[in-house]
Scaffold this motif. Structure first.
Motif, PDB file in Angstrom:
ATOM      1  N   GLN A   4     -44.220 -49.503 -37.890  1.00  0.00           N
ATOM      2  CA  GLN A   4     -43.763 -48.894 -36.650  1.00  0.00           C
ATOM      3  C   GLN A   4     -43.860 -49.860 -35.477  1.00  0.00           C
ATOM      4  O   GLN A   4     -43.028 -49.828 -34.565  1.00  0.00           O
ATOM      5  CB  GLN A   4     -44.561 -47.620 -36.348  1.00  0.00           C
ATOM      6  N   ALA A   5     -44.869 -50.730 -35.480  1.00  0.00           N
ATOM      7  CA  ALA A   5     -45.007 -51.700 -34.393  1.00  0.00           C
ATOM      8  C   ALA A   5     -43.790 -52.621 -34.332  1.00  0.00           C
ATOM      9  O   ALA A   5     -43.306 -52.958 -33.245  1.00  0.00           O
ATOM     10  CB  ALA A   5     -46.288 -52.517 -34.576  1.00  0.00           C
ATOM     11  N   PHE A   6     -43.276 -53.025 -35.484  1.00  0.00           N
ATOM     12  CA  PHE A   6     -42.077 -53.866 -35.510  1.00  0.00           C
ATOM     13  C   PHE A   6     -40.853 -53.077 -35.049  1.00  0.00           C
ATOM     14  O   PHE A   6     -40.022 -53.593 -34.285  1.00  0.00           O
ATOM     15  CB  PHE A   6     -41.847 -54.423 -36.911  1.00  0.00           C
ATOM     16  N   LEU A   7     -40.744 -51.847 -35.515  1.00  0.00           N
ATOM     17  CA  LEU A   7     -39.606 -51.021 -35.105  1.00  0.00           C
ATOM     18  C   LEU A   7     -39.609 -50.807 -33.589  1.00  0.00           C
ATOM     19  O   LEU A   7     -38.559 -50.865 -32.940  1.00  0.00           O
ATOM     20  CB  LEU A   7     -39.647 -49.680 -35.828  1.00  0.00           C
ATOM     21  N   ASN A   8     -40.790 -50.567 -33.021  1.00  0.00           N
ATOM     22  CA  ASN A   8     -40.899 -50.380 -31.571  1.00  0.00           C
ATOM     23  C   ASN A   8     -40.506 -51.646 -30.821  1.00  0.00           C
ATOM     24  O   ASN A   8     -39.822 -51.582 -29.785  1.00  0.00           O
ATOM     25  CB  ASN A   8     -42.324 -49.979 -31.196  1.00  0.00           C
ATOM     26  N   LEU A   9     -40.945 -52.793 -31.338  1.00  0.00           N
ATOM     27  CA  LEU A   9     -40.629 -54.069 -30.678  1.00  0.00           C
ATOM     28  C   LEU A   9     -39.118 -54.304 -30.669  1.00  0.00           C
ATOM     29  O   LEU A   9     -38.543 -54.654 -29.629  1.00  0.00           O
ATOM     30  CB  LEU A   9     -41.357 -55.204 -31.394  1.00  0.00           C
TER      31      LEU A   9
ATOM     32  N   PRO B  55     -44.223 -57.758 -43.686  1.00  0.00           N
ATOM     33  CA  PRO B  55     -45.533 -57.656 -43.041  1.00  0.00           C
ATOM     34  C   PRO B  55     -46.643 -57.593 -44.082  1.00  0.00           C
ATOM     35  O   PRO B  55     -46.381 -57.502 -45.292  1.00  0.00           O
ATOM     36  CB  PRO B  55     -45.426 -56.340 -42.259  1.00  0.00           C
ATOM     37  N   GLY B  56     -47.879 -57.623 -43.620  1.00  0.00           N
ATOM     38  CA  GLY B  56     -49.004 -57.488 -44.540  1.00  0.00           C
ATOM     39  C   GLY B  56     -50.326 -57.549 -43.808  1.00  0.00           C
ATOM     40  O   GLY B  56     -50.473 -58.296 -42.838  1.00  0.00           O
ATOM     41  N   VAL B  57     -51.279 -56.754 -44.269  1.00  0.00           N
ATOM     42  CA  VAL B  57     -52.653 -56.792 -43.756  1.00  0.00           C
ATOM     43  C   VAL B  57     -53.595 -56.581 -44.931  1.00  0.00           C
ATOM     44  O   VAL B  57     -53.194 -56.091 -45.986  1.00  0.00           O
ATOM     45  CB  VAL B  57     -52.900 -55.701 -42.682  1.00  0.00           C
ATOM     46  N   GLY B  58     -54.853 -56.967 -44.734  1.00  0.00           N
ATOM     47  CA  GLY B  58     -55.859 -56.689 -45.749  1.00  0.00           C
ATOM     48  C   GLY B  58     -55.963 -57.751 -46.826  1.00  0.00           C
ATOM     49  O   GLY B  58     -55.721 -58.938 -46.588  1.00  0.00           O
ATOM     50  N   HIS B  59     -56.304 -57.320 -48.036  1.00  0.00           N
ATOM     51  CA  HIS B  59     -56.611 -58.202 -49.159  1.00  0.00           C
ATOM     52  C   HIS B  59     -55.332 -58.694 -49.836  1.00  0.00           C
ATOM     53  O   HIS B  59     -54.393 -57.930 -50.061  1.00  0.00           O
ATOM     54  CB  HIS B  59     -57.483 -57.434 -50.161  1.00  0.00           C
TER      55      HIS B  59
ATOM     56  N   VAL C 213     -45.670 -66.604 -40.496  1.00  0.00           N
ATOM     57  CA  VAL C 213     -46.528 -66.750 -39.320  1.00  0.00           C
ATOM     58  C   VAL C 213     -47.850 -66.035 -39.592  1.00  0.00           C
ATOM     59  O   VAL C 213     -47.864 -64.887 -40.026  1.00  0.00           O
ATOM     60  CB  VAL C 213     -45.868 -66.195 -38.036  1.00  0.00           C
ATOM     61  N   GLN C 214     -48.963 -66.738 -39.371  1.00  0.00           N
ATOM     62  CA  GLN C 214     -50.267 -66.136 -39.607  1.00  0.00           C
ATOM     63  C   GLN C 214     -50.644 -65.157 -38.503  1.00  0.00           C
ATOM     64  O   GLN C 214     -51.372 -64.194 -38.730  1.00  0.00           O
ATOM     65  CB  GLN C 214     -51.330 -67.232 -39.724  1.00  0.00           C
ATOM     66  N   CYS C 215     -50.161 -65.392 -37.297  1.00  0.00           N
ATOM     67  CA  CYS C 215     -50.462 -64.502 -36.179  1.00  0.00           C
ATOM     68  C   CYS C 215     -49.662 -63.209 -36.305  1.00  0.00           C
ATOM     69  O   CYS C 215     -48.835 -63.047 -37.200  1.00  0.00           O
ATOM     70  CB  CYS C 215     -50.128 -65.190 -34.861  1.00  0.00           C
ATOM     71  N   HIS C 216     -49.932 -62.287 -35.400  1.00  0.00           N
ATOM     72  CA  HIS C 216     -49.224 -61.011 -35.351  1.00  0.00           C
ATOM     73  C   HIS C 216     -48.278 -61.012 -34.148  1.00  0.00           C
ATOM     74  O   HIS C 216     -48.677 -60.644 -33.042  1.00  0.00           O
ATOM     75  CB  HIS C 216     -50.218 -59.852 -35.207  1.00  0.00           C
ATOM     76  N   PRO C 217     -47.010 -61.395 -34.325  1.00  0.00           N
ATOM     77  CA  PRO C 217     -46.093 -61.373 -33.177  1.00  0.00           C
ATOM     78  C   PRO C 217     -45.878 -59.969 -32.620  1.00  0.00           C
ATOM     79  O   PRO C 217     -45.629 -59.809 -31.431  1.00  0.00           O
ATOM     80  CB  PRO C 217     -44.798 -61.964 -33.747  1.00  0.00           C
ATOM     81  N   GLU C 218     -46.002 -58.957 -33.472  1.00  0.00           N
ATOM     82  CA  GLU C 218     -45.800 -57.579 -33.010  1.00  0.00           C
ATOM     83  C   GLU C 218     -46.927 -57.112 -32.098  1.00  0.00           C
ATOM     84  O   GLU C 218     -46.801 -56.069 -31.451  1.00  0.00           O
ATOM     85  CB  GLU C 218     -45.642 -56.637 -34.218  1.00  0.00           C
ATOM     86  N   LYS C 219     -48.025 -57.887 -32.026  1.00  0.00           N
ATOM     87  CA  LYS C 219     -49.155 -57.575 -31.147  1.00  0.00           C
ATOM     88  C   LYS C 219     -49.336 -58.622 -30.049  1.00  0.00           C
ATOM     89  O   LYS C 219     -50.343 -58.594 -29.338  1.00  0.00           O
ATOM     90  CB  LYS C 219     -50.451 -57.481 -31.958  1.00  0.00           C
ATOM     91  N   SER C 220     -48.378 -59.532 -29.937  1.00  0.00           N
ATOM     92  CA  SER C 220     -48.539 -60.696 -29.057  1.00  0.00           C
ATOM     93  C   SER C 220     -47.657 -60.641 -27.817  1.00  0.00           C
ATOM     94  O   SER C 220     -47.256 -61.670 -27.272  1.00  0.00           O
ATOM     95  CB  SER C 220     -48.266 -61.986 -29.849  1.00  0.00           C
ATOM     96  N   HIS C 221     -47.350 -59.435 -27.369  1.00  0.00           N
ATOM     97  CA  HIS C 221     -46.636 -59.219 -26.111  1.00  0.00           C
ATOM     98  C   HIS C 221     -45.332 -60.026 -26.062  1.00  0.00           C
ATOM     99  O   HIS C 221     -44.630 -60.138 -27.054  1.00  0.00           O
ATOM    100  CB  HIS C 221     -47.552 -59.517 -24.926  1.00  0.00           C
ATOM    101  N   HIS C 222     -45.010 -60.583 -24.895  1.00  0.00           N
ATOM    102  CA  HIS C 222     -43.696 -61.211 -24.739  1.00  0.00           C
ATOM    103  C   HIS C 222     -43.555 -62.484 -25.558  1.00  0.00           C
ATOM    104  O   HIS C 222     -42.453 -62.866 -25.938  1.00  0.00           O
ATOM    105  CB  HIS C 222     -43.406 -61.489 -23.255  1.00  0.00           C
TER     106      HIS C 222
END
Length: 205
Positions: free
Chosen positions: A13-18, A44-48, A184-193
């Motif tokens: 959902q974070a990607f869809l919102n972006l 996407p992916g999180v966790g193990h 990308v190792q970072c989370h662009p969907e959480k990295s604002h502009h």
């Protein structure tokens, strides 16, 4: 059409919102037939690592993804564990990765310069893009920061595939690109502009 691969791991959902904020059409795909017509793919992916790989394998979408990426050459970007899944495998587990960009995922705790740092590497950090990196070709400056949350990092076999690095005790491969395949190792969907700019550049490749 941008398809976000929903195999039960990651904040779809974070990607869809972006993309909605950017005015770019995107949809989630939960089955192979829903990947039809994709012109860009987000994994996407999180966790193990093993949990994410197993969920993708069980989803039934992996053969279609491989057809689109490896045969039709549809651009794809893996995010966080989704990036790590592009490697051949991970020290975090035993399952093989996708092997789309040769490399191995390693633990910060196994590296002398980062072994004594708190884990996970969490919070805002700078990226150092390499010259010619397409994901950073427009609208980026040296002050760009991205949000990270991970204890493992992608160690690219061929450092020509490294598009940007970051530091956590040591310099590590934070962004990889090989042709139309990116991670990308970072989370662009959480990295604002800054994250919006990175994903917009991906869409416009």
């Amino acid at each position: 059409m941008i398809c976000i691969v929903d195999y039960g791991v990651g904040n779809i959902q974070a990607f869809l919102n972006l993309f909605k904020r950017l005015g770019i059409e995107a949809r989630r795909a939960v089955a192979p037939e829903e990947l039809k017509g994709a012109t860009r793919l987000i994994l996407p992916g999180v966790g193990h690592f093993d949990h994410a790989m197993q969920r993708l394998n069980d989803s039934g979408m992996r053969p279609k993804l491989e057809e689109l990426v490896l045969q039709a050459r549809v651009p794809v970007i893996g995010v966080c564990v989704g990036m790590q899944m592009l490697a051949n495998g991970s020290d975090e587990g035993v399952l093989p990765g996708l092997g789309w960009i040769p490399g191995r995922v390693r633990a910060f705790s196994s590296q002398p310069l980062s072994a004594n740092l708190s884990m996970p590497h969490m919070g805002w950090n700078h990226l150092q893009p390499k010259a010619g990196s397409l994901l950073f070709s427009r609208d980026f400056d040296e002050g760009a920061e991205f949000y990270f949350l991970h204890s493992y990092f992608f160690d690219a076999q061929d450092k020509q595939d490294v598009a940007a690095t970051a530091r956590y005790g040591m310099e590590f491969d934070a962004v990889v690109s090989q042709g139309h395949i990116h991670g990308v190792q970072c989370h662009p969907e959480k990295s604002h502009h800054w994250g919006e700019k990175l994903l917009k550049n991906f869409v416009e490749l």
